[in-house]
Design a protein around this motif. Structure first.
Motif, PDB file in Angstrom:
ATOM      1  N   MET A 160      26.392  30.551  37.730  1.00 24.93           N
ATOM      2  CA  MET A 160      25.481  31.692  37.766  1.00 24.93           C
ATOM      3  C   MET A 160      24.046  31.227  37.959  1.00 24.93           C
ATOM      4  N   VAL A 161      23.257  32.078  38.615  1.00 21.93           N
ATOM      5  CA  VAL A 161      21.845  31.787  38.825  1.00 21.93           C
ATOM      6  C   VAL A 161      21.039  32.567  37.796  1.00 21.93           C
ATOM      7  N   MET A 162      20.067  31.915  37.206  1.00 20.63           N
ATOM      8  CA  MET A 162      19.260  32.536  36.167  1.00 20.63           C
ATOM      9  C   MET A 162      18.503  33.746  36.715  1.00 20.63           C
ATOM     10  N   LYS A 163      18.489  34.829  35.946  1.00 15.70           N
ATOM     11  CA  LYS A 163      17.810  36.051  36.355  1.00 15.70           C
ATOM     12  C   LYS A 163      16.293  35.872  36.269  1.00 15.70           C
ATOM     13  N   PRO A 164      15.529  36.563  37.142  1.00 11.93           N
ATOM     14  CA  PRO A 164      14.067  36.419  37.131  1.00 11.93           C
ATOM     15  C   PRO A 164      13.437  36.669  35.764  1.00 11.93           C
ATOM     16  N   ARG A 165      13.912  37.680  35.032  1.00 10.33           N
ATOM     17  CA  ARG A 165      13.317  37.951  33.719  1.00 10.33           C
ATOM     18  C   ARG A 165      13.596  36.810  32.744  1.00 10.33           C
ATOM     19  N   ASP A 166      14.737  36.142  32.929  1.00 11.64           N
ATOM     20  CA  ASP A 166      15.057  35.009  32.071  1.00 11.64           C
ATOM     21  C   ASP A 166      14.223  33.784  32.439  1.00 11.64           C
ATOM     22  N   ILE A 167      13.882  33.646  33.716  1.00 13.57           N
ATOM     23  CA  ILE A 167      13.035  32.530  34.150  1.00 13.57           C
ATOM     24  C   ILE A 167      11.673  32.612  33.470  1.00 13.57           C
ATOM     25  N   GLU A 168      11.131  33.813  33.397  1.00  8.25           N
ATOM     26  CA  GLU A 168       9.852  34.017  32.708  1.00  8.25           C
ATOM     27  C   GLU A 168       9.948  33.560  31.252  1.00  8.25           C
ATOM     28  N   ALA A 169      10.988  33.996  30.555  1.00  5.80           N
ATOM     29  CA  ALA A 169      11.163  33.609  29.155  1.00  5.80           C
ATOM     30  C   ALA A 169      11.424  32.112  29.020  1.00  5.80           C
ATOM     31  N   PHE A 170      12.185  31.555  29.943  1.00 12.62           N
ATOM     32  CA  PHE A 170      12.520  30.127  29.971  1.00 12.62           C
ATOM     33  C   PHE A 170      11.245  29.282  29.997  1.00 12.62           C
ATOM     34  N   PHE A 171      10.329  29.587  30.920  1.00 10.75           N
ATOM     35  CA  PHE A 171       9.114  28.781  31.036  1.00 10.75           C
ATOM     36  C   PHE A 171       8.115  29.089  29.932  1.00 10.75           C
ATOM     37  N   ALA A 172       8.115  30.311  29.423  1.00 14.85           N
ATOM     38  CA  ALA A 172       7.253  30.622  28.281  1.00 14.85           C
ATOM     39  C   ALA A 172       7.643  29.769  27.081  1.00 14.85           C
ATOM     40  N   ALA A 173       8.952  29.561  26.896  1.00 13.65           N
ATOM     41  CA  ALA A 173       9.429  28.733  25.785  1.00 13.65           C
ATOM     42  C   ALA A 173       9.057  27.266  25.987  1.00 13.65           C
ATOM     43  N   LEU A 174       9.200  26.772  27.218  1.00 15.77           N
ATOM     44  CA  LEU A 174       8.822  25.386  27.499  1.00 15.77           C
ATOM     45  C   LEU A 174       7.314  25.192  27.310  1.00 15.77           C
ATOM     46  N   GLN A 175       6.534  26.183  27.702  1.00 14.61           N
ATOM     47  CA  GLN A 175       5.084  26.106  27.533  1.00 14.61           C
ATOM     48  C   GLN A 175       4.700  26.096  26.052  1.00 14.61           C
ATOM     49  N   ALA A 176       5.375  26.923  25.271  1.00 18.82           N
ATOM     50  CA  ALA A 176       5.093  26.959  23.835  1.00 18.82           C
ATOM     51  C   ALA A 176       5.426  25.628  23.175  1.00 18.82           C
ATOM     52  N   GLU A 177       6.481  24.978  23.656  1.00 19.34           N
ATOM     53  CA  GLU A 177       6.884  23.689  23.094  1.00 19.34           C
ATOM     54  C   GLU A 177       5.902  22.590  23.481  1.00 19.34           C
ATOM     55  N   ARG A 178       5.441  22.592  24.737  1.00 18.80           N
ATOM     56  CA  ARG A 178       4.502  21.572  25.216  1.00 18.80           C
ATOM     57  C   ARG A 178       3.381  22.273  25.986  1.00 18.80           C
ATOM     58  N   PRO A 179       2.334  22.703  25.296  1.00 21.68           N
ATOM     59  CA  PRO A 179       1.273  23.476  25.968  1.00 21.68           C
ATOM     60  C   PRO A 179       0.545  22.698  27.069  1.00 21.68           C
ATOM     61  N   ALA A 180       0.436  21.389  26.932  1.00 20.67           N
ATOM     62  CA  ALA A 180      -0.303  20.600  27.915  1.00 20.67           C
ATOM     63  C   ALA A 180       0.515  19.381  28.326  1.00 20.67           C
TER      64      ALA A 180
END
Length: 227
Positions: free
Chosen positions: A1-21
């Motif tokens: 399955m290919v990740m849905k666009p709304r899930d991609i947004e949440a996916f990268f928001a989580a990665l950003q929260a884990e490593r902001p810089a």
């Protein structure tokens, strides 16, 4: 399955929260040093490259200085890195071309970068992203694995994955996306045994969801029941 666009947004928001810089783990103090480090990193770990470049850059960190070392002198500083002989040859050729065609400066142009000996598309993407802030995707084994395993950007080749990521990653995450994915693949979504239990994006990952699904019982699978 290919990740849905709304899930991609949440996916990268989580990665950003884990490593902001997020940052590259290669050590460098100039664009030229970055180019050298990335060129040397093919089929080698960042740690081994950093150990070698600390010695090298202490004595030679410009195209002129590295050319002055010559093949044997350069090899002596990087011999702990795999394929060091061919990398030394390519680096010397690259230094010569930088001086002859670019005034000793690292070009900010993909075609010019990829024309340098030993510099492929992945290396050019790293330099364009890290040194010049362009939203490129340097697809290494970590990014290739994460993109396919999660369903974020499936592809059969690094170029297919790169092109899919460029289409699918939201613009606001594009500059740092390649760092997030590399670091996630290096430390969490590892090749043999991914650490799904401590993964911040497991809620949107195809692999993690499949791994946590309870196995069907024999009866549910249609196996005959014993009398």
């Amino acid at each position: 399955m290919v990740m849905k666009p709304r899930d991609i947004e949440a996916f990268f928001a989580a990665l950003q929260a884990e490593r902001p810089a997020p940052q590259t783990e290669l050590e460098y103090t100039s664009v030229f040093e970055l180019l050298v480090a990335v060129l040397l990193s093919a089929q080698a770990t960042d740690r081994s490259v950093n150990q070698a470049t600390r010695r090298l850059f202490a004595v030679a960190n410009t195209p002129q200085a590295i050319l002055a070392l010559g093949q044997q002198g350069l090899e002596a500083h990087i011999r702990t890195i795999g394929l060091y002989r061919s990398k030394a040859r390519h680096l010397l050729q690259t230094c010569q071309r930088l001086l002859q065609q670019h005034g000793g400066q690292v070009p900010r142009d993909r075609a010019a970068l990829q024309a340098l000996p030993g510099v492929g598309r992945k290396t050019a993407n790293v330099v364009l992203n890290v040194a010049f802030g362009e939203p490129t995707m340097a697809v290494d084994t970590h990014i290739f694995r994460v993109a396919n395993r999660t369903g974020l950007a499936p592809g059969k080749t690094p170029l297919q994955v790169e092109q899919a990521l460029l289409r699918r990653v939201p613009e606001r995450y594009a500059r740092d996306a390649h760092h997030w994915l590399i670091l996630h693949g290096r430390y969490t979504c590892t090749a043999r045994t991914p650490h799904c239990g401590r993964c911040v994006v497991r809620s949107w990952c195809e692999h993690a969801q499949a791994a946590t699904q309870p196995k069907a019982s024999s009866a549910a699978r249609g196996a005959p029941l014993r009398p």
